[in-house]
Design an enzyme around this catalytic site. Structure first.
Site, PDB file in Angstrom:
ATOM      1  N   ARG A 100       0.875  -1.429  -0.054  1.00 21.40           N
ATOM      2  CA  ARG A 100      -0.106   0.075  -0.130  1.00 21.40           C
ATOM      3  C   ARG A 100       0.649   0.976   0.149  1.00 21.40           C
ATOM      4  O   ARG A 100       0.715   2.119  -0.236  1.00 21.40           O
ATOM      5  CB  ARG A 100      -1.636  -0.120   1.175  1.00 21.40           C
ATOM      6  CG  ARG A 100      -2.240  -1.262   1.246  1.00 21.40           C
ATOM      7  CD  ARG A 100      -2.947  -0.952   1.845  1.00 21.40           C
ATOM      8  NE  ARG A 100      -3.967   0.487   1.641  1.00 21.40           N
ATOM      9  CZ  ARG A 100      -4.093   1.160   2.028  1.00 21.40           C
ATOM     10  NH1 ARG A 100      -3.266   1.087   3.324  1.00 21.40           N
ATOM     11  NH2 ARG A 100      -4.671   1.882   1.940  1.00 21.40           N
ATOM     12  N   CYS A 105      14.316  -6.674  -4.235  1.00 20.44           N
ATOM     13  CA  CYS A 105      15.515  -6.480  -4.781  1.00 20.44           C
ATOM     14  C   CYS A 105      15.097  -5.020  -5.848  1.00 20.44           C
ATOM     15  O   CYS A 105      14.389  -4.985  -6.826  1.00 20.44           O
ATOM     16  CB  CYS A 105      16.224  -7.185  -5.669  1.00 20.44           C
ATOM     17  SG  CYS A 105      17.102  -8.116  -4.857  1.00 20.44           S
ATOM     18  N   TYR A 148      -6.871  -5.479   3.073  1.00 20.21           N
ATOM     19  CA  TYR A 148      -6.260  -5.371   1.827  1.00 20.21           C
ATOM     20  C   TYR A 148      -3.967  -5.359   1.834  1.00 20.21           C
ATOM     21  O   TYR A 148      -2.967  -5.075   1.321  1.00 20.21           O
ATOM     22  CB  TYR A 148      -6.125  -3.833   1.124  1.00 20.21           C
ATOM     23  CG  TYR A 148      -7.700  -3.652   1.397  1.00 20.21           C
ATOM     24  CD1 TYR A 148      -8.322  -4.721   0.081  1.00 20.21           C
ATOM     25  CD2 TYR A 148      -8.219  -2.322   1.256  1.00 20.21           C
ATOM     26  CE1 TYR A 148      -9.471  -4.161  -0.581  1.00 20.21           C
ATOM     27  CE2 TYR A 148      -9.731  -2.192   0.922  1.00 20.21           C
ATOM     28  CZ  TYR A 148     -10.084  -2.858   0.641  1.00 20.21           C
ATOM     29  OH  TYR A 148     -11.233  -3.083   0.304  1.00 20.21           O
TER      30      TYR A 148
HETATM   31  N1  LLP Z   1     -17.856  -2.553  -2.861  1.00 22.69           N
HETATM   32  C1  LLP Z   1     -17.123  -2.784  -3.678  1.00 22.69           C
HETATM   33  C2  LLP Z   1     -18.161  -2.738  -4.777  1.00 22.69           C
HETATM   34  C3  LLP Z   1     -15.749  -2.306  -3.843  1.00 22.69           C
HETATM   35  O1  LLP Z   1     -15.266  -1.803  -4.990  1.00 22.69           O
HETATM   36  C4  LLP Z   1     -14.671  -1.777  -2.343  1.00 22.69           C
HETATM   37  C5  LLP Z   1     -13.909  -1.810  -2.569  1.00 22.69           C
HETATM   38  C6  LLP Z   1     -15.787  -2.080  -0.935  1.00 22.69           C
HETATM   39  C7  LLP Z   1     -17.279  -2.124  -2.076  1.00 22.69           C
HETATM   40  C8  LLP Z   1     -15.413  -2.454  -0.181  1.00 22.69           C
HETATM   41  O2  LLP Z   1     -14.506  -0.707   0.352  1.00 22.69           O
HETATM   42  P1  LLP Z   1     -13.804  -0.355   2.245  1.00 22.69           P
HETATM   43  O3  LLP Z   1     -15.578  -0.566   2.986  1.00 22.69           O
HETATM   44  O4  LLP Z   1     -13.220  -1.512   1.725  1.00 22.69           O
HETATM   45  O5  LLP Z   1     -13.084   0.934   1.645  1.00 22.69           O
HETATM   46  N2  LLP Z   1      -6.705  -1.663  -2.271  1.00 22.69           N
HETATM   47  C9  LLP Z   1      -7.006  -0.442  -1.817  1.00 22.69           C
HETATM   48  C10 LLP Z   1      -9.010  -0.813  -1.414  1.00 22.69           C
HETATM   49  C11 LLP Z   1      -9.494  -0.682  -2.885  1.00 22.69           C
HETATM   50  C12 LLP Z   1     -10.572  -0.896  -2.240  1.00 22.69           C
HETATM   51  C13 LLP Z   1     -11.667  -2.152  -3.954  1.00 22.69           C
HETATM   52  N3  LLP Z   1     -13.106  -1.962  -3.043  1.00 22.69           N
HETATM   53  C14 LLP Z   1      -6.897   0.430  -0.702  1.00 22.69           C
HETATM   54  O6  LLP Z   1      -5.554  -0.909  -0.273  1.00 22.69           O
HETATM   55  O7  LLP Z   1      -6.329   1.043  -0.165  1.00 22.69           O
END
Ligand code: LLP
Length: 439
Positions: free
Chosen positions: A337, A368, A398
């Site tokens: 992240r 690396c 994540y």
């Molecule tokens: N619903 C949908 C359709 C989504 O695309 C996502 C997240 C969620 C729910 C959940 O969102 P949350 O409550 O976790 O914010 N990898 C990134 C975050 C990508 C989120 C993608 N979609 C990070 O590490 O910040």
């Protein structure tokens, strides 16, 4: 004031009389000694408390007509799906891998919503085989493919349509998804959403149940959700008027943020959800539509503060006039992240919490690649040295789910802590595991 007081940003953190950081009531030094590092820790009681906080807030705002789905892309392994089953949660799944894992954990798949902007024919068939309750459909090609597979099976498949309400949540670009030009969903503004409703309604093996929107992630402001609710309810009223279609589900997605550092705000979940509830009530009255079942789909805010990663320090390298690098035994393979989004983290000297932190360092991973950093400008004690333990906070969302095997580095195990007992939920990957697929 003690050195560390400001940095204990989660309620499950404390410091014992030896100056050791404790997580979920257990000494991180003892956990590292027992399970090795790098190590993902997960506080099960915290996960459950977060699920309950959502349910309590939603019950107060919506009565019985709500559903909380855990967005399992945030962290997906069997123990979590078991917890979700026990807590009466639904789930959001996005791949055959998540579906397989949830089902193998005994999760009732009729409570699963299958997302993804590109479900293959094989994904669709596997999800129907697994008994997934709802497909969240993203495009017309997919609707046609769903109809074909459902017809073949002689079933009628529940579907909700993912719409893009055209809202910019001011989060970082990579996680903003509700804008008109997003790769996700049917844009309302361009008329695509309208076409999708007309198309879905004439498919005999598709039961259109309602609509979904997800505006973005790490959002702190309830205003974003209020604006999304306005746009979505107006669309529901439009679909009723134009097609006589009565939506029974409105899924407002996930996205509520969490603090990673002391300076971040701590969102008041109950307040945000009650504001959304009040807005939905008044808009439904104004628009003369029946209030649909309201779903939320949180990922990060269910698991982020339930996680912590432990690392062991390897080298401490000072480049005079420039900076000091402290290298640890993990990095971008267990936490991508910072490299991907420049995300802030709180990193603490787990066994030297009482010491003054007079040295400012950059924390580097072991890959690396120069970009393999975990955080810059981190205050640590001047005594920091090889063998010391570092704790990176708020790593439940994540991290494990985005871990990789770059440089053929095995992924760390996940240890769950419940009521003062620590148990493996995912074992450490071995080098043999890594080579197991090679022919
Ligand atoms: N619903 C949908 C359709 C989504 O695309 C996502 C997240 C969620 C729910 C959940 O969102 P949350 O409550 O976790 O914010 N990898 C990134 C975050 C990508 C989120 C993608 N979609 C990070 O590490 O910040």
């Amino acid at each position: 004031m003690k050195e560390f007081e400001n940095d204990l940003i989660c309620e499950n953190l404390s410091v014992n009389s030896e100056g050791h950081l404790c997580f979920a009531g257990l000494d991180t030094g003892a956990l590292a000694a027992k399970f090795g590092t790098p190590l993902y820790l997960m506080d099960e009681d915290r996960v459950r408390a977060n699920c309950r906080a959502y349910q309590t807030a939603a019950k107060a705002a919506f009565g019985k007509n709500y559903r909380i789905l855990y967005a399992s892309k945030a962290a997906s392994f069997k123990a979590l799906y078991r917890i979700m089953r026990e807590e009466g949660m639904g789930i959001d799944v996005v791949s055959q891998g998540e579906i397989f894992t949830a089902k193998a954990a005994g999760f009732p798949m009729e409570k699963a919503f299958f997302h993804s902007n590109n479900k293959t024919d094989a994904d669709i068939a596997a999800a129907m085989d697994a008994g997934v309750g709802y497909f969240v459909s993203d495009n017309l090609e997919e609707l046609a493919a769903l109809e074909k597979e459902a017809q073949k099976r002689g079933v009628c498949q529940n579907v909700i349509l993912r719409l893009t309400p055209g809202i910019d949540p001011h989060t970082y670009e990579a996680v903003a998804t509700g804008k008109v030009d997003s790769k996700f969903g049917f844009a309302i503004e361009t008329g695509l959403a309208d076409d999708a409703v007309a198309f879905a309604l004439q498919l005999p093996h598709i039961k259109l149940c309602g609509f979904h929107s997800h505006v973005g992630s790490q959002v702190f402001d309830s205003d974003v959700f209020l604006r999304a609710a306005d746009v979505m309810l107006a669309f529901i009223a439009h679909a009723k008027q134009k097609y006589g279609f009565v939506a029974s589900i409105l899924n407002l997605g996930g996205g509520i943020g969490v603090p990673y550092v002391a300076q971040n705000p701590k969102p008041d979940l109950a307040k945000i959800i009650s504001e959304i509830g009040a807005r939905i009530d008044s808009r439904c009255k104004e628009l003369a539509i029946a209030k649909p079942e309201i779903c939320f789909e949180p990922g990060r805010s269910i698991v982020a503060d339930a996680g912590l990663t432990l690392y062991t320090v390897g080298s401490v390298k000072t480049i005079p006039g420039y900076r000091t690098y402290v290298s640890v035994d993990g990095g971008m393979t267990d936490n991508i992240r910072y490299a991907l989004y420049g995300s802030s983290y709180t990193i603490l000297p787990a066994l030297k919490m009482g010491e003054e932190r007079g040295l400012t360092v950059d924390i580097a991973g072991r890959c690396c690649e120069s970009g393999d950093m975990l955080q810059r400008k981190v205050p640590l004690p001047r005594s920091i040295a090889r063998g010391d333990l570092l704790a990176c906070l708020t790593t439940g969302a994540y991290h494990y789910s985005m871990a990789s095997n770059y440089n053929r580095i095995p992924r760390p195990p996940v240890v769950m802590i419940r009521a003062g007992k620590a148990e493996l939920a995912v074992r450490r990957e071995t080098v043999e595991d890594l080579a197991a697929l090679d022919i």
